[in-house]
Design a protein around this motif. Structure first.
Motif, short mmCIF file in Angstrom:
data_model
loop_
_atom_site.label_atom_id
_atom_site.label_comp_id
_atom_site.label_asym_id
_atom_site.label_seq_id
_atom_site.Cartn_x
_atom_site.Cartn_y
_atom_site.Cartn_z
N VAL A 27 0.85 -1.19 0.00
CA VAL A 27 0.00 0.00 0.00
C VAL A 27 0.89 1.24 0.00
O VAL A 27 2.10 1.18 0.25
N ALA A 28 0.28 2.37 -0.30
CA ALA A 28 1.03 3.64 -0.36
C ALA A 28 1.60 3.99 1.01
O ALA A 28 1.03 3.63 2.05
N PRO A 29 2.72 4.69 1.04
CA PRO A 29 3.33 5.04 2.34
C PRO A 29 2.40 5.80 3.27
O PRO A 29 2.47 5.61 4.49
N ARG A 30 1.54 6.65 2.72
CA ARG A 30 0.67 7.42 3.60
C ARG A 30 -0.32 6.53 4.34
O ARG A 30 -0.92 6.96 5.34
N LEU A 31 -0.50 5.29 3.87
CA LEU A 31 -1.41 4.34 4.51
C LEU A 31 -0.68 3.32 5.37
O LEU A 31 -1.33 2.54 6.07
N ASP A 32 0.63 3.28 5.29
CA ASP A 32 1.41 2.29 6.04
C ASP A 32 2.74 2.92 6.43
O ASP A 32 3.58 3.23 5.58
N VAL A 33 2.95 3.13 7.71
CA VAL A 33 4.16 3.79 8.18
C VAL A 33 5.40 2.93 7.96
O VAL A 33 6.52 3.44 7.94
N ASN A 34 5.23 1.62 7.77
CA ASN A 34 6.37 0.75 7.54
C ASN A 34 6.84 0.73 6.09
O ASN A 34 7.89 0.15 5.79
N ALA A 35 6.09 1.31 5.20
CA ALA A 35 6.46 1.32 3.78
C ALA A 35 7.61 2.31 3.55
O ALA A 35 7.65 3.38 4.16
N PRO A 36 8.56 1.96 2.69
CA PRO A 36 9.65 2.90 2.39
C PRO A 36 9.16 4.06 1.53
O PRO A 36 8.23 3.92 0.74
N ASP A 37 9.78 5.20 1.68
CA ASP A 37 9.43 6.38 0.89
C ASP A 37 10.70 7.10 0.50
O ASP A 37 11.78 6.84 1.04
N LEU A 38 10.58 8.00 -0.45
CA LEU A 38 11.72 8.81 -0.89
C LEU A 38 11.58 10.27 -0.45
O LEU A 38 12.54 11.03 -0.60
N TYR A 39 10.43 10.65 0.04
CA TYR A 39 10.22 12.05 0.43
C TYR A 39 11.15 12.43 1.58
O TYR A 39 11.87 13.44 1.53
N ILE A 40 11.15 11.61 2.64
CA ILE A 40 11.99 11.93 3.80
C ILE A 40 13.48 11.86 3.44
O ILE A 40 14.23 12.78 3.80
#
Length: 274
Positions: free
Chosen positions: A106-119
């Protein structure tokens, strides 16, 4: 004898007006093209533009997966706050499993464990700015030195990701980790580097070492708890013994990746605090 009162002379035809002479140069720019020709040209131009756009989009997608990058930037303020909490205080959390929907994360905004590139991207930019501020307070600032700092940090990030990919290949780990995931996980250490540098600016070397040590420990725990679910997932699915040789190599690789983070954090910041 002529007739009075403006009469015409007998025997002479009445005068006729001559038509105006045509202009020497006729303006043909206003002449509209035939309707079938103009519509055909418009259709051909639209088709050519569509083909060109599709070709450009296809080449861009081949070089840079724009569609996949959108997933890594699908964040909101709530996610950013919760993710920063996990990066700085990973000991307070127990659930590290990534959520899936129809076999896709799921999208990062829906799952805090998902990796993202924004941070990671914002933390990298902020790190460069704080590094420039630190150099300025020491009367050592120069655009060349700041550019060298940015290029050095980016080069070490690339080397780190390539080393992790090589390790995954040598250990023959079948994982769903992508190169973008590794860039995201490796980029999270810039958050702790910013905290350490700010502490150094405010409280000197003592504050720098105290807070950087905490951030190094935090990122180590964060990487262990996150990557072990990715790297050891295949072993868990196959029921491999915990003490098996292949599983031991996977665990060593996870520890090595986590251990690299504090080393890079210190290497890229210690010379900025005096």
């Amino acid at each position: 004898m002529s007739a009075a009162g403006g009469g015409s002379r007998p025997g002479r035809a009445p005068a006729q007006r001559r038509p105006p002479a045509p202009p020497l140069f006729e303006d043909t720019s206003r002449a509209a093209a035939p309707a079938p020709v103009s519509s055909l040209a418009a259709a051909y131009g639209s088709s050519l533009a569509s083909q060109g756009k599709a070709l450009v989009d296809r080449n861009i997608e081949r070089l840079v997966p724009v569609g996949r990058l959108k997933y890594y930037f699908a964040v909101d303020s709530l996610y950013v706050g919760r993710k920063l909490g996990r990066l700085l205080f990973p000991f307070l959390h127990q659930d590290w499993q990534v959520q899936y929907q129809q076999d896709r994360p799921v999208a990062p905004r829906l799952d805090v464990n998902a990796p993202d590139l924004y941070i990671p991207v914002m933390a990298f930019i902020t790190y460069i700015l704080v590094a420039g501020l630190a150099l300025g307070t020491q009367n050592r600032f120069s655009p060349d030195l700041l550019g060298l700092q940015a290029s050095s940090a980016l080069a070490w990030l690339i080397v780190e990701v390539l080393a992790i990919l090589l390790g995954l290949y040598l250990v023959t780990v079948n994982t769903d980790l992508t190169t973008i995931d590794l860039v995201a996980f490796s980029g999270y250490k810039y958050v702790g580097m910013i905290v350490g540098l700010v502490a150094g600016l405010l409280f000197g070397k003592t504050g720098y070492f105290l807070l950087l040590s905490w951030c190094c420990l935090s990122i180590f725990v964060f990487m262990i708890r996150t990557l072990r679910l990715k790297i050891l997932s295949e072993a868990a699915a196959e029921g491999v013994l915990v003490r098996g040789a292949k599983n031991q190599l996977r665990m060593y690789l996870t520890m090595a990746v986590a251990g690299l983070q504090p080393l890079f954090m210190y290497w890229l910041t210690f010379h900025l605090v005096r």
